[in-house]
Design a protein around this motif. Structure first.
Motif, PDB file in Angstrom:
ATOM      1  N   SER A 113       0.822  -1.222   0.000  1.00 39.93           N
ATOM      2  CA  SER A 113       0.000   0.000   0.000  1.00 39.93           C
ATOM      3  C   SER A 113       0.850   1.264   0.000  1.00 39.93           C
ATOM      4  O   SER A 113       0.324   2.368  -0.204  1.00 39.93           O
ATOM      5  CB  SER A 113      -0.944   0.007   1.205  1.00 39.93           C
ATOM      6  OG  SER A 113      -0.206  -0.056   2.422  1.00 39.93           O
ATOM      7  N   HIS A 114       2.166   1.153   0.243  1.00 39.00           N
ATOM      8  CA  HIS A 114       3.044   2.318   0.188  1.00 39.00           C
ATOM      9  C   HIS A 114       3.449   2.669  -1.242  1.00 39.00           C
ATOM     10  O   HIS A 114       4.141   3.667  -1.466  1.00 39.00           O
ATOM     11  CB  HIS A 114       4.310   2.074   1.019  1.00 39.00           C
ATOM     12  CG  HIS A 114       4.093   2.178   2.494  1.00 39.00           C
ATOM     13  ND1 HIS A 114       4.225   1.097   3.348  1.00 39.00           N
ATOM     14  CD2 HIS A 114       3.711   3.234   3.277  1.00 39.00           C
ATOM     15  CE1 HIS A 114       3.977   1.472   4.590  1.00 39.00           C
ATOM     16  NE2 HIS A 114       3.655   2.761   4.578  1.00 39.00           N
ATOM     17  N   THR A 115       3.057   1.838  -2.203  1.00 37.96           N
ATOM     18  CA  THR A 115       3.351   2.159  -3.603  1.00 37.96           C
ATOM     19  C   THR A 115       2.733   3.519  -3.961  1.00 37.96           C
ATOM     20  O   THR A 115       1.552   3.768  -3.682  1.00 37.96           O
ATOM     21  CB  THR A 115       2.785   1.062  -4.528  1.00 37.96           C
ATOM     22  OG1 THR A 115       3.509  -0.147  -4.310  1.00 37.96           O
ATOM     23  CG2 THR A 115       2.900   1.459  -5.989  1.00 37.96           C
ATOM     24  N   GLY A 116       3.527   4.403  -4.577  1.00 40.26           N
ATOM     25  CA  GLY A 116       3.002   5.720  -4.926  1.00 40.26           C
ATOM     26  C   GLY A 116       4.093   6.678  -5.364  1.00 40.26           C
ATOM     27  O   GLY A 116       5.211   6.278  -5.679  1.00 40.26           O
ATOM     28  N   VAL A 117       3.742   7.966  -5.381  1.00 42.58           N
ATOM     29  CA  VAL A 117       4.648   9.035  -5.798  1.00 42.58           C
ATOM     30  C   VAL A 117       5.018   9.854  -4.563  1.00 42.58           C
ATOM     31  O   VAL A 117       4.153  10.245  -3.777  1.00 42.58           O
ATOM     32  CB  VAL A 117       3.986   9.937  -6.856  1.00 42.58           C
ATOM     33  CG1 VAL A 117       4.952  11.037  -7.293  1.00 42.58           C
ATOM     34  CG2 VAL A 117       3.530   9.123  -8.041  1.00 42.58           C
ATOM     35  N   TYR A 118       6.322  10.130  -4.393  1.00 32.85           N
ATOM     36  CA  TYR A 118       6.802  10.855  -3.219  1.00 32.85           C
ATOM     37  C   TYR A 118       7.611  12.078  -3.659  1.00 32.85           C
ATOM     38  O   TYR A 118       8.300  12.049  -4.684  1.00 32.85           O
ATOM     39  CB  TYR A 118       7.663   9.931  -2.349  1.00 32.85           C
ATOM     40  CG  TYR A 118       6.882   8.802  -1.728  1.00 32.85           C
ATOM     41  CD1 TYR A 118       6.440   8.869  -0.417  1.00 32.85           C
ATOM     42  CD2 TYR A 118       6.561   7.660  -2.467  1.00 32.85           C
ATOM     43  CE1 TYR A 118       5.701   7.846   0.158  1.00 32.85           C
ATOM     44  CE2 TYR A 118       5.822   6.631  -1.904  1.00 32.85           C
ATOM     45  CZ  TYR A 118       5.388   6.722  -0.588  1.00 32.85           C
ATOM     46  OH  TYR A 118       4.660   5.706  -0.032  1.00 32.85           O
ATOM     47  N   TRP A 119       7.542  13.151  -2.878  1.00 38.34           N
ATOM     48  CA  TRP A 119       8.278  14.383  -3.173  1.00 38.34           C
ATOM     49  C   TRP A 119       8.414  15.209  -1.893  1.00 38.34           C
ATOM     50  O   TRP A 119       7.800  14.898  -0.860  1.00 38.34           O
ATOM     51  CB  TRP A 119       7.578  15.188  -4.263  1.00 38.34           C
ATOM     52  CG  TRP A 119       6.268  15.819  -3.842  1.00 38.34           C
ATOM     53  CD1 TRP A 119       6.083  17.102  -3.431  1.00 38.34           C
ATOM     54  CD2 TRP A 119       4.992  15.189  -3.777  1.00 38.34           C
ATOM     55  NE1 TRP A 119       4.763  17.329  -3.125  1.00 38.34           N
ATOM     56  CE2 TRP A 119       4.069  16.159  -3.326  1.00 38.34           C
ATOM     57  CE3 TRP A 119       4.515  13.906  -4.055  1.00 38.34           C
ATOM     58  CZ2 TRP A 119       2.714  15.893  -3.138  1.00 38.34           C
ATOM     59  CZ3 TRP A 119       3.171  13.630  -3.883  1.00 38.34           C
ATOM     60  CH2 TRP A 119       2.284  14.612  -3.432  1.00 38.34           C
TER      61      TRP A 119
END
Length: 502
Positions: A113-119
């Motif tokens: 569930s931590h799959t995603g886009v980070y910035w």
């Protein structure tokens, strides 16, 4: 057709140049349609003053890995790490990531569930580069045993480890599952309870190719095994495999597991005493149990709600979860014969030998009723599902056991149905082959017949005397000694004529 917002985000990011910084991601929900407003601000060809750095420095991760994210560059107060995941929301480091808000963040245990886009994002609206992070389920190592898990010492057994849905480039490590102690890696069940710890085998390297062979198998090999695989640089590791028990029985062993009451089946609510006893000093030995639950469990007496006195364990009252395989294990790695103990709520059980019976010995089985049930000794006994005897005494006796009597037994009672089954093992007689020795054979013969020794000595002397003379005396050897003919004239002629006539 409804679209998930995250793929749209990723598609947009793939078309953006790195000199475009993300300002904000907002998502609004109208009935069943997700509308994503993705706003970007340009930095007019200049690189963003703040960068998101991740460690390990890769975008692909496995579930269970840890991940550190930090903002570096021209940062001041007010910067934080943000992420947009499949949950459909924007969160920062303080929102359930188990880390304090700020320009650095650590996710100690990654989930898919931590799959995603980070910035990185500032309070004034500034943004850094974005990184697309994907978390995969960790590959599963699968462990099996051949030919089977219950074996007699002296045979060869092979443990095989493989990675599910993948077969190339893996290096394997081998462990024993032991009661958890500080310093070991704990293995938890789905509820977070520690089931056992894994202890790396000292000769694990010889099974690096995926096969770990024990030849010949011995009592000290009894235990529960686990494997794991890794490949790549830095190494990507699989999950630990399923626990694989290996039970070795045989005639050797200096320490034995003694059970009281002396049977493998027990009633719920009874008490049970297990002790490690034998020829050698049993100090340093303890009782170990393995239960074949969903995840498997390896524990010692202290975790079984039992009391421990030296090498003795007392459990009471018994519950069905105490069912398992028990054995004695020493600090140096020695093991006793394993014993399968079962606890039942039924009204009848079968009393059978705890340890294998030797061929030629008597065997007695009892059909036992729970003490609260009125006494009625009628019972039918079955072997491998076939009725073998009806008894009014409640017991079955085989006066001279043979290998053919080995099998799965149970009994039935007219009022209480049937007992659980129990396996009865029969151990063959040992017939070691003594090495052939000429000297040993002669010594046995000479010991049995002293007169033969005298005969041989005198015979040799007469033979030598015959070689020194032109003529020899005939010698007659009998069981009482030697009789020499001394007549040189008539007797020598008779003996010579007789020789030539032959």
């Amino acid at each position: 057709m409804e679209l998930s917002p995250l793929p749209v985000i990723l598609l947009l990011i793939s078309f953006l140049r790195e000199d475009l910084a993300q300002a904000v991601i907002r998502m609004t929900t109208k009935s069943t349609t997700n509308t994503i407003q993705y706003i970007t601000s340009s930095v007019a060809g200049d690189s963003p003053p703040v960068f998101l750095i991740i460690s390990p420095n890769r975008t692909q991760h496995f579930q269970g890995d840890s991940l550190s994210l930090r903002c570096e560059g021209q940062i001041s107060s007010g910067w934080t790490v943000r992420g947009y995941t499949y949950s459909g929301s924007v969160t920062d480091c303080s929102s359930g990531w188990r880390s304090r808000p700020g320009p650095s963040c650590t996710i100690s245990f990654l989930y898919t569930s931590h799959t995603g886009v980070y910035w990185c994002h500032s309070e004034s609206g500034g943004s850094s580069n974005s990184i697309n992070i994907t978390v995969h389920k960790r590959p599963q190592a699968v462990l099996s045993v051949s030919p089977q898990s219950w074996l007699t010492e002296g045979v060869s057994v092979t443990l095989s480890c493989e990675v599910k849905d993948s077969s190339t480039g893996w290096t394997f490590s081998w462990y024993r599952a032991v009661p958890y102690r500080e310093g070991l890696t704990p293995i938890n069940d789905t509820k977070g309870h520690v089931m056992y710890g894994v202890d790396l085998l000292s000769d694990s390297i010889r099974g690096a190719g995926g096969s770990y062979t024990l030849s010949p198998a011995a009592l000290h090999h009894t235990g529960v095994y686990v494997c794991r695989a890794e490949r790549g640089e830095p190494a990507n590791q699989t999950q630990y495999s399923n626990p694989q028990p290996l039970w070795i029985t045989g005639a050797s062993g200096s320490v034995f597991l003694i059970i009281s009451p002396n049977r493998t089946q027990h009633f719920h609510g009874e008490s049970l005493t297990l002790s490690c006893e034998g020829q050698s000093n049993s100090t340093g030995w303890r009782v170990i149990r393995y239960t074949h639950s969903e995840s498997g469990s390896v524990s010692d007496c202290s975790s079984l709600l039992g009391s421990v006195t030296r090498s003795t364990c007392t459990i009471g009252p018994l519950f069905t979860y105490h069912t398992g395989v028990y054995w004695c294990q020493s600090e140096s790695g020695g093991s006793s014969h394993p014993v399968n103990i079962t606890v039942h709520n039924s009204g009848v059980i079968l009393e059978s030998p705890v340890h294998p019976v030797t061929e030629g010995e008597p065997l007695t089985l009892h059909c036992l009723l729970r003490p609260t049930i009125p006494l009625d000794n009628r019972a039918h006994f079955y072997k491998d599902g076939l009725l073998i005897q009806n008894q009014t005494t409640g017991e079955l006796t085989i006066h001279t056991v043979s290998k053919s009597d080995e099998g799965l037994y149970h009994c039935t009672h007219p009022q209480i149905k049937e007992s659980p089954p129990s396996w009865v093992s029969v151990r063959g007689l040992s017939h070691p082959d003594a090495p052939f020795s000429v000297l040993g054979l002669l010594s046995n013969l000479l010991a049995a017949s002293p007169y033969l020794l005298v005969s041989i000595i005198l015979g040799v002397k007469c033979y030598r005397a015959h070689g020194k003379n032109s003529s020899s005396l005939p010698v007659h050897i009998t069981h009482t000694g030697i009789k020499a003919q001394t007549s040189r004239n008539s007797q020598q002629k008779i003996w010579t004529n007789t020789l030539w006539q032959q």
